[in-house]
Design an enzyme around this catalytic site. Structure first.
Site, short mmCIF file in Angstrom:
data_model
loop_
_atom_site.label_atom_id
_atom_site.label_comp_id
_atom_site.label_asym_id
_atom_site.label_seq_id
_atom_site.Cartn_x
_atom_site.Cartn_y
_atom_site.Cartn_z
N ILE A 198 -0.24 -6.96 12.39
CA ILE A 198 0.62 -6.53 11.30
C ILE A 198 0.10 -5.16 10.85
O ILE A 198 -1.06 -4.83 11.05
CB ILE A 198 0.68 -7.54 10.13
CG1 ILE A 198 -0.70 -7.87 9.59
CG2 ILE A 198 1.42 -8.80 10.52
CD1 ILE A 198 -0.69 -8.87 8.42
N ASP A 199 0.99 -4.36 10.29
CA ASP A 199 0.63 -2.98 9.95
C ASP A 199 -0.48 -2.93 8.90
O ASP A 199 -0.68 -3.88 8.13
CB ASP A 199 1.86 -2.23 9.41
CG ASP A 199 2.97 -2.13 10.44
OD1 ASP A 199 2.66 -2.14 11.64
OD2 ASP A 199 4.15 -2.05 10.04
N LYS A 200 -1.14 -1.79 8.86
CA LYS A 200 -2.25 -1.58 7.92
C LYS A 200 -1.89 -1.99 6.49
O LYS A 200 -2.64 -2.70 5.82
CB LYS A 200 -2.65 -0.10 7.95
CG LYS A 200 -3.70 0.28 6.91
CD LYS A 200 -3.91 1.78 6.85
CE LYS A 200 -4.82 2.15 5.69
NZ LYS A 200 -4.93 3.61 5.50
N ARG A 222 10.63 -3.02 8.86
CA ARG A 222 10.76 -1.71 8.21
C ARG A 222 11.91 -0.91 8.82
O ARG A 222 12.71 -0.28 8.11
CB ARG A 222 9.44 -0.94 8.33
CG ARG A 222 8.27 -1.65 7.65
CD ARG A 222 6.92 -1.12 8.09
NE ARG A 222 6.71 0.27 7.64
CZ ARG A 222 5.67 0.99 8.00
NH1 ARG A 222 4.75 0.48 8.81
NH2 ARG A 222 5.53 2.22 7.54
N THR A 245 0.62 -3.83 5.46
CA THR A 245 1.26 -5.14 5.33
C THR A 245 0.15 -6.17 5.15
O THR A 245 -0.84 -6.17 5.89
CB THR A 245 2.08 -5.47 6.59
OG1 THR A 245 3.09 -4.48 6.76
CG2 THR A 245 2.73 -6.84 6.48
#
Length: 303
Positions: free
Chosen positions: A137-139, A237, A141
């Site tokens: 998962i993104d930084k 996103r 998130t």
């Protein structure tokens, strides 16, 4: 660097060069091979080509494999919020602001650095830089991730991920008032040709499907829950921007004027999968972090 050459056979003719090289070099990923091509480490008949070049029988391919400098992974005593752990896997609640695995510019302070300190038996399928990492998962998130401790578990969980058997639900806050209760976004995602740092809706992209439902709506914002049918980079996103409701706080895909949340308001709240060893269904739910709740409270007080 090590140099190699190959003459295209009749069976290989009309195939893309990156596909042929990935079959010859199974230990290297397709994306790595595409990087070799982009950087000029590959020639066909002594000429540089693009990754989508379709080879002809008799083409002489020459390539050099650049030496990679592996990142030095240092175990770091970083606090981890471990939701579940056994001898095969861990489920971790990743905080907002933490990068999942080391990369150029992020050699320390990542989830992997913390995991290496916590346990020494992580799967090696994704190589030395991403031990145990089944999905990311993104930084910015927050939320739930499963980490594999051995290759058997990693392979099984990856198969569940690709066959869409893994359950993943997210909470998000978006700009705009969504006028209906539920929706499905089905639009392919790939690298944005105008900006390689971004993903976008691209005709030749990979299939991507997001299901969403409205939890609460306000005149200028909507609190939603999303369920991933696929797991593309930046999927929620990109998809929410595509339908005109970009995520609050998103510096890459959101509007210039947004709420100050230090990154997208997105939380991985539900994770479910079949345990590879016991075949029992495991499901975890983690409530959104304080910044997310505070943002919702702020929005509620506006109206």
């Amino acid at each position: 660097m090590s140099s190699h050459q190959h003459v295209v056979t009749d069976d290989q003719a009309k195939n893309r060069i990156d596909k042929i090289l990935s079959e010859i070099n199974p230990e290297n990923s397709r994306s790595q091979i595409q990087t070799w091509i982009t950087k000029g480490h590959v020639t066909v008949n002594n000429e540089k080509v693009k990754a989508n070049y379709k080879c002809l029988m008799g083409d002489k391919i020459e390539w050099t494999i650049p030496e990679t400098e592996p990142l030095e992974l240092t175990p770091e005593n970083i606090p981890l919020d471990i939701v579940y752990e056994d001898s095969d896997l861990l489920v971790v609640n990743k905080p907002k602001g933490m990068v999942v695995h080391p990369s150029a510019g992020h050699g320390s302070g990542t989830l992997v650095n913390a995991l290496l300190y916590h346990c020494h038996d992580l799967s090696g399928i994704n190589g030395v830089e991403r031990p145990g990492i089944v999905h990311r998962i993104d930084k910015d998130t927050s939320g739930l991730l499963v980490v594999a401790k051995n290759d058997y578990t990693h392979t099984n969980l990856s198969e569940q991920l690709s066959s869409k058997d893994m359950k993943r639900k997210y909470e998000a806050i978006v700009h705009g008032e969504i006028p209906h209760e539920t929706g499905i976004i089905d639009a392919p995602i790939g690298r944005d040709p105008k900006d390689r740092q971004k993903m976008g809706i691209v005709d030749q992209g990979k299939p991507a499907v997001t299901h969403f439902r409205v939890l609460n709506s306000y005149p200028d914002y909507t609190h939603i829950e999303c369920q991933l049918q696929t797991g593309r980079t930046h999927q929620i996103r990109v998809h929410m921007k595509y339908i005109g409701y970009p995520l609050v706080g998103d510096p890459k895909y959101g509007p210039r004027k947004t709420l100050d949340t230090n990154g997208q308001a997105l939380h991985a709240k539900v994770l479910g999968f079949t345990h590879p060893r016991t075949n029992k269904w495991l499901e975890f739910e983690m409530e959104a972090p304080s910044y997310f709740k505070e943002t919702l409270n702020y929005i509620q007080k506006m109206y």
